[in-house]
Scaffold this active site. Sequence first.
Site, PDB file in Angstrom:
ATOM      1  N   LYS A 272       4.959  -5.322   2.314  1.00  0.00           N
ATOM      2  CA  LYS A 272       6.416  -5.390   2.266  1.00  0.00           C
ATOM      3  C   LYS A 272       6.888  -6.727   2.833  1.00  0.00           C
ATOM      4  O   LYS A 272       6.181  -7.344   3.631  1.00  0.00           O
ATOM      5  CB  LYS A 272       7.014  -4.279   3.137  1.00  0.00           C
ATOM      6  N   ASP A 283       8.693   6.029   8.845  1.00  0.00           N
ATOM      7  CA  ASP A 283       8.152   6.556   7.584  1.00  0.00           C
ATOM      8  C   ASP A 283       7.423   7.887   7.801  1.00  0.00           C
ATOM      9  O   ASP A 283       6.824   8.421   6.877  1.00  0.00           O
ATOM     10  CB  ASP A 283       7.219   5.509   6.938  1.00  0.00           C
ATOM     11  N   ASP A 342       1.837   0.290  -1.711  1.00  0.00           N
ATOM     12  CA  ASP A 342       3.041   0.705  -0.979  1.00  0.00           C
ATOM     13  C   ASP A 342       3.550   2.060  -1.470  1.00  0.00           C
ATOM     14  O   ASP A 342       4.434   2.648  -0.860  1.00  0.00           O
ATOM     15  CB  ASP A 342       4.128  -0.370  -1.104  1.00  0.00           C
ATOM     16  N   ARG A 346       3.010   9.455  -1.612  1.00  0.00           N
ATOM     17  CA  ARG A 346       2.649  10.481  -2.597  1.00  0.00           C
ATOM     18  C   ARG A 346       1.157  10.783  -2.567  1.00  0.00           C
ATOM     19  O   ARG A 346       0.738  11.875  -2.929  1.00  0.00           O
ATOM     20  CB  ARG A 346       3.120  10.032  -3.991  1.00  0.00           C
TER      21      ARG A 346
END
Length: 490
Positions: A272, A283, A342, A346
């Site tokens: 990032k 996060d 990134d 999931r």
Amino acid sequence: MNVRYQVSAPPRAHTDATVFFLPENEPIRSAQITSILEHFPSIEAALASSDASGKIGSSAVTYVAERSRTRKIVVVGVGDTATLTAERFRRAASSGVRMLSGTARQCSLVLPLWSPLPAEATAAAIVEGAVLGSYRFTRYKTSNAHTALEQIVVIGSERSAAIRTAVEQAAIVCEGVYLARDLANMPANDLYPESLAEYAKQAGAEAGFRVQVLDKRKISQLKMGGLLAVNQGSTRPPVFIIMEWRGGKAGQPPVVLVGKGVTFDTGGISIKPAERMGEMKMDMHGAATVIGTLYAVAKLQLPINVVGLVPATENMPSGSAYRPGDVITFMNGKTAEIDNTDAEGRLILADALTYADRYKPQAVVDIATLTGACVIALGHVTSGLMGTDRSLLDRIKRAADATSEYVCELPLHDEYLEQIKSDVADVKNSGGRPAGAITAALFLKHFIGSYPWAHLDIAGTGMAPKDGAYTPKGGTGVGVRLFVEMLRTW
Ligand code: MN
Ligand code: ZN
């Protein structure tokens, strides 16, 4: 925070401050002013001023000299009683306690008899607004001139077990929100997978739910390839946290809550930009929400079986990190091509959704700070809601309405699957920028079992970029109130 219900005249509650609510419509407004003046006749001038209009957002602050202290009196407007909601009481109570601006240790709030809502609902909303609005994250401040509010007293005129219970239960839910906020706000040097697991154990010991932590060896045995791949670049081992509250009948299938626990997300090799990367300590907010929810559910002794699952890891770049182009194999045997490291949330949720199936659950809801696309679509106000089961989605929407933790359903049309097709594996972990929140959910859908499933994307709502009505800047604790409401009305 100590919170209680007390039946007495407002002046007899010995607190540094007293908050009254004031509607704007007559004759209720005048009647309320008369009743305040019966208790505190010296503040007549303040109540005659335009500050005491009763309009939404209005407030009058004044002082009463008492023998042992100067009491601050705050009168906050709630608008027209014809349209009054619990949310307006939450907001007004929060702005009431914020008027005390770090000067009061105890505050009483007077339960308005003219509220069109049931007294229990009004009392609960007032507690939520006052407690949540006065949250501060001060763990790392070595000097602090701010006087923290320690006690909130709801003052009523009626001896009522129902109101007392509503106040106590609202306070417990707020403790769950505080816990979630604290965990979200903690920096990643102190809050990493193994320490997150310790905090979950502490919460379990305090509230009375069972906590089991699977270490890297066990995670490898279970072949949780998503969690292991994301963890590859980090020197800190992953954990898989299992929390169980058995409040329901033995044998009743549980509701399973899954929370993303990426304790710091650099993006990995697909790194990032530096700007605001520090926010990525949050996060793991989905994990924080699930831990906070289990805490509240257990303390409330809700008569339902609930399981919380948290896959936790850092996502770091290093010589051992997973790469774009890698193909990984998950616990359920499916494969995914890594397009972007990134898009890691999931991958760890995929294994947790597979693991959830062993409980034969009546429903599974996952919650995750999953996609920047969801922030673009819905901002910091509304969480993205997706899923496979109409009645589960409707349950979540009802809980969202009751708590004002807003959700908006996004569609999972098969047409979007095209974007996550892989040339080499079963699926690809990123579908690019269009409909990014939806393709993330469709990725997760590959890993669900035969249970009803819903997914909440809280990438925007988990982090408040500035102070909100009763949500200070930082981790919001979003989802705790929503989940508790959903489980309480299951
Ligand atoms: Mn990421
Ligand atoms: Zn992430």
